[in-house]
Scaffold this motif. Structure first.
Motif, PDB file in Angstrom:
ATOM      1  N   UNK A 174      -5.615  13.564  37.326  1.00 53.98           N
ATOM      2  CA  UNK A 174      -4.611  13.650  36.260  1.00 53.98           C
ATOM      3  C   UNK A 174      -4.556  15.016  35.612  1.00 53.98           C
ATOM      4  N   UNK A 175      -5.702  15.517  35.169  1.00 52.75           N
ATOM      5  CA  UNK A 175      -5.728  16.833  34.534  1.00 52.75           C
ATOM      6  C   UNK A 175      -5.446  17.941  35.543  1.00 52.75           C
ATOM      7  N   UNK A 176      -5.923  17.778  36.768  1.00 51.04           N
ATOM      8  CA  UNK A 176      -5.646  18.766  37.801  1.00 51.04           C
ATOM      9  C   UNK A 176      -4.161  18.855  38.119  1.00 51.04           C
ATOM     10  N   UNK A 177      -3.534  17.696  38.271  1.00 46.83           N
ATOM     11  CA  UNK A 177      -2.093  17.693  38.531  1.00 46.83           C
ATOM     12  C   UNK A 177      -1.307  18.236  37.344  1.00 46.83           C
ATOM     13  N   UNK A 178      -1.734  17.865  36.165  1.00 43.10           N
ATOM     14  CA  UNK A 178      -1.055  18.364  34.970  1.00 43.10           C
ATOM     15  C   UNK A 178      -1.159  19.884  34.872  1.00 43.10           C
ATOM     16  N   UNK A 179      -2.323  20.415  35.159  1.00 44.73           N
ATOM     17  CA  UNK A 179      -2.511  21.870  35.138  1.00 44.73           C
ATOM     18  C   UNK A 179      -1.675  22.536  36.225  1.00 44.73           C
ATOM     19  N   UNK A 180      -1.640  21.948  37.409  1.00 47.04           N
ATOM     20  CA  UNK A 180      -0.846  22.511  38.495  1.00 47.04           C
ATOM     21  C   UNK A 180       0.651  22.404  38.254  1.00 47.04           C
ATOM     22  N   UNK A 181       1.074  21.493  37.417  1.00 45.73           N
ATOM     23  CA  UNK A 181       2.486  21.390  37.069  1.00 45.73           C
ATOM     24  C   UNK A 181       2.825  22.271  35.870  1.00 45.73           C
ATOM     25  N   UNK A 182       1.960  22.248  34.878  1.00 44.45           N
ATOM     26  CA  UNK A 182       2.244  22.947  33.632  1.00 44.45           C
ATOM     27  C   UNK A 182       2.204  24.468  33.780  1.00 44.45           C
ATOM     28  N   UNK A 183       1.229  24.997  34.508  1.00 41.44           N
ATOM     29  CA  UNK A 183       1.093  26.453  34.638  1.00 41.44           C
ATOM     30  C   UNK A 183       2.309  27.095  35.310  1.00 41.44           C
ATOM     31  N   UNK A 184       2.802  26.588  36.455  1.00 41.44           N
ATOM     32  CA  UNK A 184       3.997  27.201  37.046  1.00 41.44           C
ATOM     33  C   UNK A 184       5.243  27.031  36.176  1.00 41.44           C
ATOM     34  N   UNK A 185       5.343  25.891  35.498  1.00 41.25           N
ATOM     35  CA  UNK A 185       6.481  25.683  34.598  1.00 41.25           C
ATOM     36  C   UNK A 185       6.460  26.706  33.468  1.00 41.25           C
ATOM     37  N   UNK A 186       5.288  26.883  32.882  1.00 38.19           N
ATOM     38  CA  UNK A 186       5.137  27.850  31.799  1.00 38.19           C
ATOM     39  C   UNK A 186       5.372  29.276  32.310  1.00 38.19           C
ATOM     40  N   UNK A 187       4.882  29.576  33.502  1.00 38.71           N
ATOM     41  CA  UNK A 187       5.101  30.889  34.109  1.00 38.71           C
ATOM     42  C   UNK A 187       6.593  31.166  34.262  1.00 38.71           C
ATOM     43  N   UNK A 188       7.327  30.179  34.760  1.00 41.02           N
ATOM     44  CA  UNK A 188       8.770  30.339  34.925  1.00 41.02           C
ATOM     45  C   UNK A 188       9.458  30.572  33.585  1.00 41.02           C
ATOM     46  N   UNK A 189       9.067  29.812  32.577  1.00 41.15           N
ATOM     47  CA  UNK A 189       9.694  29.963  31.266  1.00 41.15           C
ATOM     48  C   UNK A 189       9.380  31.324  30.652  1.00 41.15           C
ATOM     49  N   UNK A 190       8.137  31.755  30.745  1.00 42.80           N
ATOM     50  CA  UNK A 190       7.755  33.053  30.168  1.00 42.80           C
ATOM     51  C   UNK A 190       8.378  34.216  30.933  1.00 42.80           C
ATOM     52  N   UNK A 191       8.618  34.034  32.224  1.00 41.23           N
ATOM     53  CA  UNK A 191       9.234  35.097  33.023  1.00 41.23           C
ATOM     54  C   UNK A 191      10.667  35.368  32.581  1.00 41.23           C
ATOM     55  N   UNK A 192      11.278  34.426  31.894  1.00 39.60           N
ATOM     56  CA  UNK A 192      12.646  34.593  31.421  1.00 39.60           C
ATOM     57  C   UNK A 192      12.738  35.449  30.157  1.00 39.60           C
ATOM     58  N   UNK A 193      11.607  35.667  29.504  1.00 41.04           N
ATOM     59  CA  UNK A 193      11.572  36.404  28.240  1.00 41.04           C
ATOM     60  C   UNK A 193      11.596  37.899  28.520  1.00 41.04           C
ATOM     61  N   UNK A 194      12.340  38.624  27.727  1.00 36.93           N
ATOM     62  CA  UNK A 194      12.422  40.080  27.853  1.00 36.93           C
ATOM     63  C   UNK A 194      11.051  40.717  27.626  1.00 36.93           C
ATOM     64  N   UNK A 195      10.784  41.798  28.343  1.00 40.12           N
ATOM     65  CA  UNK A 195       9.498  42.501  28.193  1.00 40.12           C
ATOM     66  C   UNK A 195       9.275  42.969  26.760  1.00 40.12           C
ATOM     67  N   UNK A 196      10.337  43.224  26.045  1.00 40.48           N
ATOM     68  CA  UNK A 196      10.231  43.676  24.658  1.00 40.48           C
ATOM     69  C   UNK A 196       9.532  42.627  23.790  1.00 40.48           C
TER      70      UNK A 196
END
Length: 107
Positions: free
Chosen positions: A63-85
Motif C-alpha cells: 500500500x505505501x509502496x504503491x502510494x509512493x510510486x503513484x504520488x511521486x511521479x504525480x507530484x513531479x509532473x505538477x511541479x514541472x509545470x511551475x515556472x523556474x522563477x
C-alpha cells in the motif's frame, strides 16, 4: 537581481525535481502514516491475528509502496509545470510547511 537568483535557484532545483518529489511524497507518508495505520488497526481489530497481520503487511509493503510510486511521479509532473522563477520558493515553502506540520504532530 533577485529575479536572476530566483530563476537560477529554480533551474537548479528543476534538475533534481524527481528526488525532491520523492522526498516530499515520503515525508507526507511519514507524517500521516501513523494516522493511516491507526484507522486500519481500528477497522481490523476484531479479526483474527493472522488476518490483522496480513492486512498490515499488505498495507505497509504494498500500500505505501504503491502510494509512493503513484504520488511521486504525480507530484513531479505538477511541479514541472511551475515556472523556474517560482519553483525554488514553492519547494522551500512546501518543505517548511511539512516541517511545521511534522513538528505539531511530533513526528
Amino acid at each position: 537581481m533577485l529575479d536572476d537568483i530566483l530563476i537560477s535557484f529554480g533551474s537548479w532545483i528543476r534538475g533534481h525535481l524527481f528526488y525532491v518529489s520523492m522526498m516530499i511524497s515520503a515525508t507526507v507518508l511519514v507524517i500521516w502514516g501513523g494516522d493511516i495505520n491507526r484507522i486500519v488497526r481500528n477497522q481490523v481489530q476484531t479479526y483474527h491475528f493472522v488476518v490483522r497481520t496480513t492486512v498490515f503487511v499488505l498495507l505497509c509493503a504494498f500500500g505505501y509502496g504503491l502510494l509512493l510510486n503513484w504520488l511521486a511521479p504525480f507530484l513531479h509532473f505538477q511541479l514541472a509545470q511551475v515556472s523556474s522563477r517560482y519553483l525554488g520558493v514553492l519547494i522551500l515553502g512546501i518543505m517548511i510547511g511539512l516541517g511545521m506540520i511534522a513538528e505539531r504532530k511530533r513526528c
